[in-house]
Design an enzyme around this catalytic site. Structure first.
Site, PDB file in Angstrom:
ATOM      1  N   GLN A   1       0.828  -1.202   0.000  1.00 19.77           N
ATOM      2  CA  GLN A   1       0.000   0.000   0.000  1.00 19.77           C
ATOM      3  C   GLN A   1       0.867   1.258   0.000  1.00 19.77           C
ATOM      4  O   GLN A   1       1.589   1.508   0.971  1.00 19.77           O
ATOM      5  CB  GLN A   1      -0.896   0.000   1.254  1.00 19.77           C
ATOM      6  CG  GLN A   1      -1.776   1.228   1.395  1.00 19.77           C
ATOM      7  CD  GLN A   1      -2.555   1.243   2.704  1.00 19.77           C
ATOM      8  OE1 GLN A   1      -2.146   0.625   3.684  1.00 19.77           O
ATOM      9  NE2 GLN A   1      -3.670   1.950   2.733  1.00 19.77           N
ATOM     10  N   GLY A   2       0.784   2.040  -1.040  1.00 15.09           N
ATOM     11  CA  GLY A   2       1.581   3.262  -1.146  1.00 15.09           C
ATOM     12  C   GLY A   2       0.739   4.502  -0.945  1.00 15.09           C
ATOM     13  O   GLY A   2       0.436   5.219  -1.896  1.00 15.09           O
ATOM     14  N   TYR A   3       0.348   4.755   0.271  1.00 16.89           N
ATOM     15  CA  TYR A   3      -0.404   5.966   0.611  1.00 16.89           C
ATOM     16  C   TYR A   3       0.529   6.997   1.257  1.00 16.89           C
ATOM     17  O   TYR A   3       0.760   8.053   0.725  1.00 16.89           O
ATOM     18  CB  TYR A   3      -1.526   5.638   1.607  1.00 16.89           C
ATOM     19  CG  TYR A   3      -2.823   5.152   1.008  1.00 16.89           C
ATOM     20  CD1 TYR A   3      -2.875   4.523  -0.232  1.00 16.89           C
ATOM     21  CD2 TYR A   3      -4.019   5.310   1.714  1.00 16.89           C
ATOM     22  CE1 TYR A   3      -4.078   4.074  -0.751  1.00 16.89           C
ATOM     23  CE2 TYR A   3      -5.221   4.864   1.197  1.00 16.89           C
ATOM     24  CZ  TYR A   3      -5.257   4.246  -0.032  1.00 16.89           C
ATOM     25  OH  TYR A   3      -6.444   3.810  -0.532  1.00 16.89           O
ATOM     26  N   SER A   4       1.077   6.621   2.439  1.00 18.36           N
ATOM     27  CA  SER A   4       1.793   7.605   3.260  1.00 18.36           C
ATOM     28  C   SER A   4       3.073   8.083   2.595  1.00 18.36           C
ATOM     29  O   SER A   4       3.743   7.349   1.887  1.00 18.36           O
ATOM     30  CB  SER A   4       2.149   6.982   4.614  1.00 18.36           C
ATOM     31  OG  SER A   4       0.995   6.496   5.235  1.00 18.36           O
TER      32      SER A   4
ATOM     33  N   GLU B   1     -10.221  -1.123   5.242  1.00  8.21           N
ATOM     34  CA  GLU B   1      -9.056  -1.386   6.080  1.00  8.21           C
ATOM     35  C   GLU B   1      -9.503  -1.508   7.532  1.00  8.21           C
ATOM     36  O   GLU B   1      -8.858  -2.138   8.337  1.00  8.21           O
ATOM     37  CB  GLU B   1      -8.057  -0.240   5.899  1.00  8.21           C
ATOM     38  CG  GLU B   1      -6.714  -0.466   6.556  1.00  8.21           C
ATOM     39  CD  GLU B   1      -5.711   0.657   6.261  1.00  8.21           C
ATOM     40  OE1 GLU B   1      -5.997   1.498   5.395  1.00  8.21           O
ATOM     41  OE2 GLU B   1      -4.662   0.667   6.911  1.00  8.21           O
TER      42      GLU B   1
ATOM     43  N   SER C   1      -4.575   7.257  12.670  1.00  8.99           N
ATOM     44  CA  SER C   1      -4.215   7.170  14.097  1.00  8.99           C
ATOM     45  C   SER C   1      -5.470   7.297  14.970  1.00  8.99           C
ATOM     46  O   SER C   1      -6.516   7.753  14.515  1.00  8.99           O
ATOM     47  CB  SER C   1      -3.241   8.292  14.456  1.00  8.99           C
ATOM     48  OG  SER C   1      -3.942   9.529  14.479  1.00  8.99           O
ATOM     49  N   ASN C   2      -5.330   6.901  16.222  1.00  9.70           N
ATOM     50  CA  ASN C   2      -6.484   6.995  17.120  1.00  9.70           C
ATOM     51  C   ASN C   2      -6.937   8.442  17.322  1.00  9.70           C
ATOM     52  O   ASN C   2      -8.125   8.695  17.533  1.00  9.70           O
ATOM     53  CB  ASN C   2      -6.170   6.308  18.457  1.00  9.70           C
ATOM     54  CG  ASN C   2      -6.286   4.791  18.336  1.00  9.70           C
ATOM     55  OD1 ASN C   2      -6.399   4.254  17.220  1.00  9.70           O
ATOM     56  ND2 ASN C   2      -6.268   4.093  19.464  1.00  9.70           N
ATOM     57  N   GLU C   3      -5.998   9.380  17.208  1.00 10.68           N
ATOM     58  CA  GLU C   3      -6.404  10.798  17.314  1.00 10.68           C
ATOM     59  C   GLU C   3      -7.280  11.159  16.113  1.00 10.68           C
ATOM     60  O   GLU C   3      -8.305  11.834  16.262  1.00 10.68           O
ATOM     61  CB  GLU C   3      -5.166  11.710  17.343  1.00 10.68           C
ATOM     62  CG  GLU C   3      -4.350  11.630  18.629  1.00 10.68           C
ATOM     63  CD  GLU C   3      -3.562  10.341  18.761  1.00 10.68           C
ATOM     64  OE1 GLU C   3      -3.136   9.787  17.730  1.00 10.68           O
ATOM     65  OE2 GLU C   3      -3.371   9.869  19.899  1.00 10.68           O
TER      66      GLU C   3
HETATM   67  C1  LIG Z   1       4.233  -0.069  11.360  1.00  6.56           C
HETATM   68  C2  LIG Z   1       3.559   0.838  10.387  1.00  6.56           C
HETATM   69  C3  LIG Z   1       3.094   0.335   9.207  1.00  6.56           C
HETATM   70  C4  LIG Z   1       2.508   1.169   8.250  1.00  6.56           C
HETATM   71  N1  LIG Z   1       2.136   0.656   7.042  1.00  6.56           N
HETATM   72  C5  LIG Z   1       1.719   1.497   6.067  1.00  6.56           C
HETATM   73  C6  LIG Z   1       1.479   1.032   4.739  1.00  6.56           C
HETATM   74  O1  LIG Z   1       1.626  -0.168   4.446  1.00  6.56           O
HETATM   75  N2  LIG Z   1       1.127   1.911   3.782  1.00  6.56           N
HETATM   76  C7  LIG Z   1       0.941   3.239   4.057  1.00  6.56           C
HETATM   77  O2  LIG Z   1       0.601   3.985   3.165  1.00  6.56           O
HETATM   78  N3  LIG Z   1       1.160   3.721   5.313  1.00  6.56           N
HETATM   79  C8  LIG Z   1       1.543   2.883   6.302  1.00  6.56           C
HETATM   80  N4  LIG Z   1       1.809   3.379   7.581  1.00  6.56           N
HETATM   81  C9  LIG Z   1       1.717   4.824   7.805  1.00  6.56           C
HETATM   82  C10 LIG Z   1       0.625   5.249   8.745  1.00  6.56           C
HETATM   83  O3  LIG Z   1      -0.599   5.218   8.116  1.00  6.56           O
HETATM   84  C11 LIG Z   1       1.003   6.642   9.282  1.00  6.56           C
HETATM   85  O4  LIG Z   1       2.066   6.450  10.174  1.00  6.56           O
HETATM   86  C12 LIG Z   1      -0.122   7.329   9.969  1.00  6.56           C
HETATM   87  O5  LIG Z   1      -1.069   7.747   9.046  1.00  6.56           O
HETATM   88  C13 LIG Z   1       0.341   8.531  10.791  1.00  6.56           C
HETATM   89  O6  LIG Z   1       1.104   9.400   9.999  1.00  6.56           O
HETATM   90  P1  LIG Z   1       2.531   9.901  10.491  1.00  6.56           P
HETATM   91  O7  LIG Z   1       3.310   8.736  10.943  1.00  6.56           O
HETATM   92  O8  LIG Z   1       3.097  10.776   9.453  1.00  6.56           O
HETATM   93  O9  LIG Z   1       2.219  10.748  11.789  1.00  6.56           O
HETATM   94  P2  LIG Z   1       1.647  12.269  11.814  1.00  6.56           P
HETATM   95  O10 LIG Z   1       0.511  12.390  10.918  1.00  6.56           O
HETATM   96  O11 LIG Z   1       2.783  13.212  11.676  1.00  6.56           O
HETATM   97  O12 LIG Z   1       1.092  12.296  13.303  1.00  6.56           O
HETATM   98  C14 LIG Z   1       1.893  12.530  14.446  1.00  6.56           C
HETATM   99  C15 LIG Z   1       0.970  12.628  15.640  1.00  6.56           C
HETATM  100  O13 LIG Z   1       0.081  13.723  15.465  1.00  6.56           O
HETATM  101  C16 LIG Z   1      -1.261  13.300  15.573  1.00  6.56           C
HETATM  102  N5  LIG Z   1      -2.100  14.136  14.740  1.00  6.56           N
HETATM  103  C17 LIG Z   1      -1.930  14.434  13.435  1.00  6.56           C
HETATM  104  N6  LIG Z   1      -2.918  15.227  13.015  1.00  6.56           N
HETATM  105  C18 LIG Z   1      -3.731  15.440  14.071  1.00  6.56           C
HETATM  106  C19 LIG Z   1      -4.933  16.198  14.276  1.00  6.56           C
HETATM  107  N7  LIG Z   1      -5.502  16.874  13.296  1.00  6.56           N
HETATM  108  N8  LIG Z   1      -5.490  16.185  15.501  1.00  6.56           N
HETATM  109  C20 LIG Z   1      -4.920  15.498  16.513  1.00  6.56           C
HETATM  110  N9  LIG Z   1      -3.784  14.772  16.397  1.00  6.56           N
HETATM  111  C21 LIG Z   1      -3.203  14.764  15.175  1.00  6.56           C
HETATM  112  C22 LIG Z   1      -1.227  11.861  15.151  1.00  6.56           C
HETATM  113  O14 LIG Z   1      -2.344  11.162  15.633  1.00  6.56           O
HETATM  114  C23 LIG Z   1       0.069  11.393  15.779  1.00  6.56           C
HETATM  115  O15 LIG Z   1      -0.144  11.133  17.137  1.00  6.56           O
HETATM  116  C24 LIG Z   1       2.360   2.547   8.538  1.00  6.56           C
HETATM  117  C25 LIG Z   1       2.810   3.059   9.763  1.00  6.56           C
HETATM  118  C26 LIG Z   1       3.408   2.229  10.681  1.00  6.56           C
HETATM  119  C27 LIG Z   1       3.901   2.806  11.973  1.00  6.56           C
END
Ligand SMILES: Cc1cc2nc3c(=O)[nH]c(=O)nc-3n(C[C@H](O)[C@H](O)[C@H](O)COP(=O)(O)OP(=O)(O)OC[C@H]3O[C@@H](n4cnc5c(N)ncnc54)[C@H](O)[C@@H]3O)c2cc1C
Ligand SMILES: Cc1cc2nc3c(=O)[nH]c(=O)nc-3n(C[C@H](O)[C@H](O)[C@H](O)COP(=O)(O)OP(=O)(O)OC[C@H]3O[C@@H](n4cnc5c(N)ncnc54)[C@H](O)[C@@H]3O)c2cc1C
Lengths: 396, 375
Positions: free
Chosen positions: A126-129, A244, A381-383
């Protein structure tokens, strides 16, 4: 209201159990019980076994080779698999991409890709992030520019789970930078063997290699690999995200995990008595168990409301938040139960290449506790889930 | 009352903090963790030279400190940098037990510890003892002029590096009696002593130690036969103060990393720290950190008095609870970055949580606190 399983459901559970008994390789189950990770080959082999039985795609319609199981059947299956220490089915092709293709893809795409997902010809990731686009997924920058009969893709994805095994990646890419963010995104299928695609490992805090960075440098992608319409990718992406979240509560994993904690607590001795008789530890177990009993029912209530293959709405966010809190609490209990033997970390022992230190159930528990912090971070994320719940219920 | 550090301790803190900031960055530290030895002899020599080891011993024992606040000063800084060198095992426990019980000949080892020339390990816990300090199944039997040890010791930190192991063994009494336990100085190369070494998740190494008819002269005993427990309890108390302070230091780093990240990471066009859902949780971490600091001060200040064990149980329980909160929340608020090995938070979070598996966890200290408060 009737909380009992029907005779058919009981028979189904017995079928599943008999199948797992017969077909799940003992060695693999034992390795996973000790905290090992399935190799690519073991994972593919397990998919093939499920596929042979017709059980690889619980949510797919029958016409594509799926099971069309209802919520209760899915729950029974997940629970039995978790208790048997079966590998989790890798979801990217089966439960993420496939529903999108069925709903928005062309007939050619369905006919080509769906059978290859089932028979294991293609391994999807999955290439989203992206580094700059996590929670704020719509800000993604990976650029796809149309040039004749193909797109040229440049940019970077990250956190790509099991990208090191995958040969295809479904990507969100920016096809129009000049409109509102959500309106310039497309959904593209990319063969990872195309020149210009590079995968680099990211090592997680427990030492595992399960995620990757994926770089795209002038990667040529045929236009046939666009799903649906150009610039409509955000709609498809959101549809996928709700899928998902269908098994997001992970009730089966929690139930198997809690049973494991109890087994350990019976074996561990604290102050001359089994740990399970220690009032502090017993209270910890009881609290999680009560939460989990309610969660199991919440889960069934919510997913049985949704028709087969359909994803629940805001309730999915609730399931994710509470389900992951419970799972993480169980991971915490497990590491506590191991006592001082949670400290040794012999990663080769988890994969069966060395003897464990201390009781053989203890070696992976602390590492797993850290690894499963991911549950409350990925898939929204849970947030972000709490934000969704509040937004839906209060507007704004 | 006075809550300031003395001038000497302030100097020690500054020196140690500067040294670790210079020499113990994430990449260097992670390389040390991955090395075969699991710690750096070079760093060790410099810690000795800076007086860090001497600060953990009283003047009577050849050091220049040894009080609760000396221990907290040192360990808070070690924790802040995520130091994995075995200061706890060699100095606080090993050297401390010899200082407490040893005769003049044995005490020459303390001098060597302070100089950085020898490593020690305290081999006390056993496969079935969990956190119980009095449960010792390993036996010591007299055989003519000799003593013969048999038993198994579990998760003995720093055992492989140690020239001598301080092994607890029972000379009399029931398996969980405090009376009847003795300590012996056992050379690591004694025949009948075998080790299986391994790395630990929070850094450093430990070993399972098997004692199979290990034959020692009676002069290997520290103190009088069967009377070692009070000294063990006293040193474990000091080690608990050290662990609490180390965890506090590590928590400060975790919270500081989180603060910086919340201010710099942008999503939805703004720093994520501006989302109140995170800002309030960050505030809670700061509030709990102050509580943790006070708990460490309470424990260190009572190390020498009658309320010692209750204060220590309170501190370790509180730090255990706050530690879990800080580790989990710091990772969560970082998102994916918080899960990666090469980011400083990874080791710091592991160190915080894994400290709760040494010398009693949150529940163990809760039970101790209830027991001691009822008394
Ligand atoms: C082990 C693992 C596997 C993964 N696998 C995949 C994958 O296969 N494909 C893919 O595409 N992605 C994948 N991900 C990515 C995952 O979806 C992202 O890590 C996630 O969306 C959070 O983004 P970030 O890590 O950039 O954190 P950020 O978005 O930078 O968030 C940092 C913190 O800020 C909080 N936050 C952000 N915005 C808000 C808001 N508006 N209000 C309150 N709190 C906020 C977040 O909840 C978090 O606590 C994976 C991540 C992990 C850790
Ligand atoms: C028993 C009692 C005694 C008091 N005595 C005095 C007094 O002596 N003198 C005096 O001047 N006042 C007094 N107050 C008033 C008190 O200061 C106000 O109740 C208080 O400031 C909250 O204002 P509010 O009741 O209008 O609630 P609101 O401000 O409307 O708040 C409602 C809820 O929203 C939350 N909230 C509001 N803004 C935010 C935000 N930005 N972020 C997150 N959450 C937010 C609040 O925490 C609260 O939970 C008293 C109140 C009580 C209940």
């Amino acid at each position: 209201m009737d909380l009992s399983y029907s005779p058919e459901e009981i028979a189904f559970r017995e079928d599943v159990r008999a199948f797992l008994n017969e077909k799940l390789p003992d060695e693999l189950a034992e390795k996973l019980r000790r905290g090992g990770h399935p190799s690519k080959e073991e994972q593919e082999n397990w998919h093939a076994i499920l596929n042979e039985r017709g059980w690889l795609a619980p949510n797919w319609p029958k016409e594509y080779g799926g099971c069309e199981w209802n919520a209760v059947q899915r729950h029974i299956f997940e629970e039995e698999c978790a208790f048997a220490n079966a590998p989790r089915v890798v979801p990217f092709g089966l439960s993420m991409l496939a529903p999108v293709l069925m709903k928005f893809g062309s007939k050619e795409q369905c006919d080509h890709f769906l059978p290859r997902i089932l028979d294991g010809t293609n391994w999807w990731c999955q290439g989203y992030s992206e580094p700059g686009a996590g929670s704020d997924l719509a800000s993604l920058k990976t650029r796809a520019v149309r040039e004749g009969d193909h797109y040229v893709v440049n940019g970077q994805k990250t956190w790509t789970t099991l990208g090191q095994h995958a040969d295809w990646i479904f990507c969100l890419v920016r096809t129009d930078p000049d409109v509102k963010q959500q309106e310039g995104i497309s959904f593209l299928l990319i063969d990872m063997n195309t020149p210009g695609v590079e995968v680099r490992p990211i090592i997680l805090l427990d030492g595992t290699h399960e995620v990757n960075e994926v770089f795209f440098d002038n990667v040529k992608v045929p236009v046939e690999n666009l799903v649906g319409e150009e610039n409509k990718g955000w709609t498809y992406a959101k549809y996928l995200l709700t899928h998902e979240r269908t098994n997001i509560a992970g009730v089966g994993f929690s139930q198997a995990g809690l049973a494991g904690v109890k087994r350990m607590a019976r074996a561990e001795v604290s102050g001359g008595r089994p740990l399970i008789e220690n009032p502090h530890f017993a209270a910890r177990i009881a609290r999680v168990e009560m939460d989990l009993m309610a969660m199991a029912t919440t889960n069934l209530r919510i997913i049985s409301k949704a028709a087969v293959g359909q994803a629940p709405g805001v309730e999915a966010s609730m399931l994710k938040v509470k389900g992951t809190i419970i799972r993480q609490e169980i991971n915490d209990l497990a590491r506590r139960a191991a006592g001082p033997y949670a400290m040794p970390f012999v990663s080769e022992a988890l994969e069966g290449d060395n003897d464990p230190v201390g009781p053989d159930y203890a070696g992976h528990l602390a590492a797993e506790y850290f690894n499963y912090r991911k549950l409350s971070i990925f898939g929204g994320s849970n947030e972000i889930q709490r934000g969704i719940i509040a937004k839906v219920k209060m507007g704004g | 009352m006075n809550f300031d550090l003395t001038e000497e301790r302030q100097m020690l803190q500054d020196t140690l903090r500067r040294f670790l900031a210079d020499r113990y960055a994430t990449a260097e530290r992670n390389a040390i963790i991955d090395s075969d030895a699991g710690f750096s002899s070079d760093i060790w020599a410099q810690l000795a030279e800076l007086g860090v080891l001497g600060a953990l011993f009283t003047e009577a024992d050849g050091g220049f400190g040894g009080a609760g606040f000396d221990i907290t000063t040192v360990f808070e800084e070690l924790g802040r940098a995520g130091v994995v060198e075995p200061v706890l095992d060699t100095a606080v426990l090993g050297g401390g037990l010899i200082a407490a019980l040893g005769n003049d000949a044995q005490k020459s080892l303390v001098e060597e510890v302070i100089g950085g020339g020898v490593h020690l390990a305290f081999a006390h816990g056993e496969p079935a003892s969990r956190y119980d300090l009095t449960r010792v199944e390993t036996t010591a039997k007299a055989d003519g002029d000799d003593i013969v040890l048999n038993g198994r010791k579990a998760v003995v930190a720093n055992a492989e590096a140690a020239g001598q192991l301080i092994v607890s063994a029972r000379e009399s009494g029931a398996v969980d009696d405090a009376d009847g336990i003795s300590l012996f100085l056992v050379p690591a190369d004694s025949s009948g002593l075998s080790q299986r070494g391994y790395p630990m998740l929070g850094g450093g190494r430990a070993a399972e130690v098997t004692l199979d008819d290990v034959r020692l002269p009676a002069s290997a005993r520290l103190g009088t036969a069967g009377d070692a427990f009070p000294a063990i309890a006293e040193r474990v108390a000091a080690a608990n103060v050290a662990l609490a302070a180390e965890t506090l230091g590590a928590m400060e780093t975790a919270v500081e990393l989180t603060r910086e990240y919340l201010m710099t990471r942008k999503q939805f066009g703004r720093p994520i720290g501006t989302f109140q859902a995170l800002a309030h949780r960050f505030s809670d971490l700061l509030i709990e950190l102050e509580q943790a600091r006070s708990a460490v001060i309470n424990a260190a200040g009572h190390l020498g008095d009658a309320d010692r064990d209750r204060q220590i149980a309170a501190a370790r329980n509180l730090i255990g609870r706050v530690g879990r909160l800080v580790a989990e929340e710091s990772i969560q608020m970082h998102g994916g970055i918080g899960m990666t090995q090469e980011y400083e938070l990874a080791h710091i979070a592991k160190r915080i949580v894994m400290n709760d598996h040494r010398l009693g966890d949150t529940d163990y200290h809760m039970e101790r606190f209830i027991e001691l408060s009822a008394a």
